[in-house]
Design a protein around this motif. Structure first.
Motif, PDB file in Angstrom:
ATOM      1  N   GLU A  29      -4.954  13.334   0.619  1.00 35.45           N
ATOM      2  CA  GLU A  29      -4.043  12.595  -0.668  1.00 35.45           C
ATOM      3  C   GLU A  29      -2.650  12.333  -0.158  1.00 35.45           C
ATOM      4  OE1 GLU A  29      -4.949  14.326  -4.364  1.00 35.45           O
ATOM      5  OE2 GLU A  29      -6.962  13.781  -4.273  1.00 35.45           O
ATOM      6  N   SER A  30      -2.127  13.391   0.273  1.00 37.64           N
ATOM      7  CA  SER A  30      -0.717  13.231   0.965  1.00 37.64           C
ATOM      8  C   SER A  30      -0.460  11.986   1.926  1.00 37.64           C
ATOM      9  CB  SER A  30      -0.407  14.471   1.638  1.00 37.64           C
ATOM     10  OG  SER A  30      -0.198  15.507   0.650  1.00 37.64           O
ATOM     11  N   LEU A  31      -1.550  11.846   2.733  1.00 40.08           N
ATOM     12  CA  LEU A  31      -1.416  10.818   3.754  1.00 40.08           C
ATOM     13  C   LEU A  31      -1.483   9.222   2.983  1.00 40.08           C
ATOM     14  CD1 LEU A  31      -1.786   9.608   6.604  1.00 40.08           C
ATOM     15  CD2 LEU A  31      -3.908   9.763   6.437  1.00 40.08           C
ATOM     16  N   LEU A  32      -2.432   9.172   2.015  1.00 40.38           N
ATOM     17  CA  LEU A  32      -2.512   8.028   1.309  1.00 40.38           C
ATOM     18  C   LEU A  32      -1.228   7.664   0.329  1.00 40.38           C
ATOM     19  CD1 LEU A  32      -6.175   8.369  -0.139  1.00 40.38           C
ATOM     20  CD2 LEU A  32      -5.339   6.880   1.988  1.00 40.38           C
ATOM     21  N   ARG A  33      -0.887   8.765  -0.278  1.00 41.95           N
ATOM     22  CA  ARG A  33       0.580   8.578  -0.916  1.00 41.95           C
ATOM     23  C   ARG A  33       1.400   7.944  -0.032  1.00 41.95           C
ATOM     24  NH1 ARG A  33      -1.093  13.102  -4.188  1.00 41.95           N
ATOM     25  NH2 ARG A  33      -0.273  14.537  -2.689  1.00 41.95           N
ATOM     26  N   PHE A  34       1.642   8.553   1.166  1.00 42.28           N
ATOM     27  CA  PHE A  34       2.496   8.027   2.247  1.00 42.28           C
ATOM     28  C   PHE A  34       2.414   6.491   2.339  1.00 42.28           C
ATOM     29  CE2 PHE A  34       4.454   7.558   6.234  1.00 42.28           C
ATOM     30  CZ  PHE A  34       5.978   7.963   5.865  1.00 42.28           C
ATOM     31  N   LEU A  35       1.170   6.226   2.919  1.00 40.44           N
ATOM     32  CA  LEU A  35       0.792   4.738   3.223  1.00 40.44           C
ATOM     33  C   LEU A  35       1.053   3.969   2.221  1.00 40.44           C
ATOM     34  CD1 LEU A  35      -2.404   5.733   5.468  1.00 40.44           C
ATOM     35  CD2 LEU A  35      -0.277   5.091   6.340  1.00 40.44           C
ATOM     36  N   TYR A  36       0.605   4.193   0.844  1.00 42.55           N
ATOM     37  CA  TYR A  36       0.869   3.251  -0.119  1.00 42.55           C
ATOM     38  C   TYR A  36       2.307   3.408  -0.630  1.00 42.55           C
ATOM     39  CZ  TYR A  36      -4.130   1.937  -0.382  1.00 42.55           C
ATOM     40  OH  TYR A  36      -5.428   1.417  -0.048  1.00 42.55           O
ATOM     41  N   PHE A  37       2.808   4.319  -0.852  1.00 47.66           N
ATOM     42  CA  PHE A  37       4.067   4.429  -1.813  1.00 47.66           C
ATOM     43  C   PHE A  37       5.214   5.008  -0.816  1.00 47.66           C
ATOM     44  CE2 PHE A  37       0.409   5.506  -4.379  1.00 47.66           C
ATOM     45  CZ  PHE A  37       0.293   4.264  -5.231  1.00 47.66           C
ATOM     46  N   GLY A  38       5.071   5.496   0.385  1.00 41.53           N
ATOM     47  CA  GLY A  38       6.025   6.115   1.214  1.00 41.53           C
ATOM     48  C   GLY A  38       7.261   5.539   1.269  1.00 41.53           C
ATOM     49  N   MET A  39       7.503   4.203   1.151  1.00 42.50           N
ATOM     50  CA  MET A  39       8.760   3.664   1.297  1.00 42.50           C
ATOM     51  C   MET A  39       9.592   3.701   0.231  1.00 42.50           C
ATOM     52  SD  MET A  39       7.711  -0.589   0.916  1.00 42.50           S
ATOM     53  CE  MET A  39       6.583  -0.350   2.422  1.00 42.50           C
ATOM     54  N   HIS A  40       8.868   4.042  -0.806  1.00 37.93           N
ATOM     55  CA  HIS A  40       9.814   4.225  -2.342  1.00 37.93           C
ATOM     56  C   HIS A  40      10.239   5.666  -2.491  1.00 37.93           C
ATOM     57  CE1 HIS A  40       8.761  -0.137  -2.886  1.00 37.93           C
ATOM     58  NE2 HIS A  40       7.395   0.201  -2.826  1.00 37.93           N
ATOM     59  N   ASP A  41       9.263   6.712  -2.088  1.00 37.20           N
ATOM     60  CA  ASP A  41       9.360   7.698  -2.799  1.00 37.20           C
ATOM     61  C   ASP A  41       9.353   8.934  -2.060  1.00 37.20           C
ATOM     62  OD1 ASP A  41       6.896   8.019  -2.547  1.00 37.20           O
ATOM     63  OD2 ASP A  41       6.455   8.448  -4.855  1.00 37.20           O
TER      64      ASP A  41
END
Length: 240
Positions: free
Chosen positions: A101-113
């Motif tokens: 889930e950490s990986l997915l959050r980074f791939l989908y939203f990492g550039m923002h938060d």
């Protein structure tokens, strides 16, 4: 509203256009503009008891592991496509839900938060990006962790460096372990490979024989690392 004589004359002289002519478009070749024309679909992955329906695009773009995984031919019943739905997910072994889930959050939203990620989060990212060959994510995790090396016990850092093959962390950790006044504890020694423990103990002995002069730490460690590597290669040759 009445029209002026000039406008009236323009309208009268305009050629008549049929509806079929208005709808007719010129025949041109339609090009798929790369890299912004995505041949994308979703895939269902299972981690532990949880399933995730995610876009293949991010996984294929960033990871040779997933690129190869999705290119494998289907085995057995070809009417059932692995990863097509929750009943037929692709299972990812030896993976924790928190990591994935950490990986997915980074791939989908990492550039923002991604500035909200903690040091523990970045270590998690280093773990899963190393395992599934997300090279760019791994590089980012190493960069972020490197800015916080002073927060690590040297033996914890050596353990991370050897586990995830981050060579640049070893020398700072070695120097910190050799030059500190505290003895190496049993708990610390268990965190790193035994050859490194022996190398550090030998380095500490030589360093403190020289009364702990800072200038002697680096050459002592460099010399002992060479001896350790030679011993490791010799043992491998004997095993062969």
């Amino acid at each position: 509203m009445s029209t002026t004589p000039v406008v009236s004359s323009l309208i009268a002289s305009a050629p008549e256009v049929s509806s079929s002519e208005v709808l007719r478009l010129p025949q041109v070749e339609i090009l798929r503009k790369r890299p912004f024309h995505f041949e994308d679909s979703q895939v269902v992955l299972q981690v532990e008891r949880n399933t995730y329906k995610v876009h293949r695009y991010f996984l294929v773009r960033e990871s040779p592991f997933f690129r190869d995984l999705f290119s494998l031919p289907q085995s057995g019943d070809t009417t059932v496509v692995e990863g097509s739905d929750d009943e037929h997910p692709i299972f990812l072994p030896d993976t924790a839900v928190s990591e994935f889930e950490s990986l997915l959050r980074f791939l989908y939203f990492g550039m923002h938060d991604d500035n909200n990620l903690t040091l523990k989060d970045w270590i998690t990212m280093l773990s899963i990006s190393t395992r599934f060959i997300f090279d760019k994510v791994r590089e980012r995790a190493i960069k972020e962790i490197t800015t916080h090396l002073d927060q690590f016990n040297p033996f914890e850092l050596i353990g991370l460096a050897t586990k995830y093959d981050v060579q640049q962390w070893l020398k700072p950790a070695y120097e910190k372990a050799v030059t500190r006044t505290d003895l190496i504890s049993h708990a610390e020694a268990l965190k790193v490979p035994s050859p490194i423990v022996v190398m550090l103990m030998r380095s500490r002995e030589q360093y403190w024989k020289n009364r702990g002069h800072p200038s002697t730490a680096t050459p002592i460690i460099d010399s002992e690392v060479i001896l350790m590597d030679l011993a490791s290669r010799e043992s491998q040759m004997v095993g062969i």
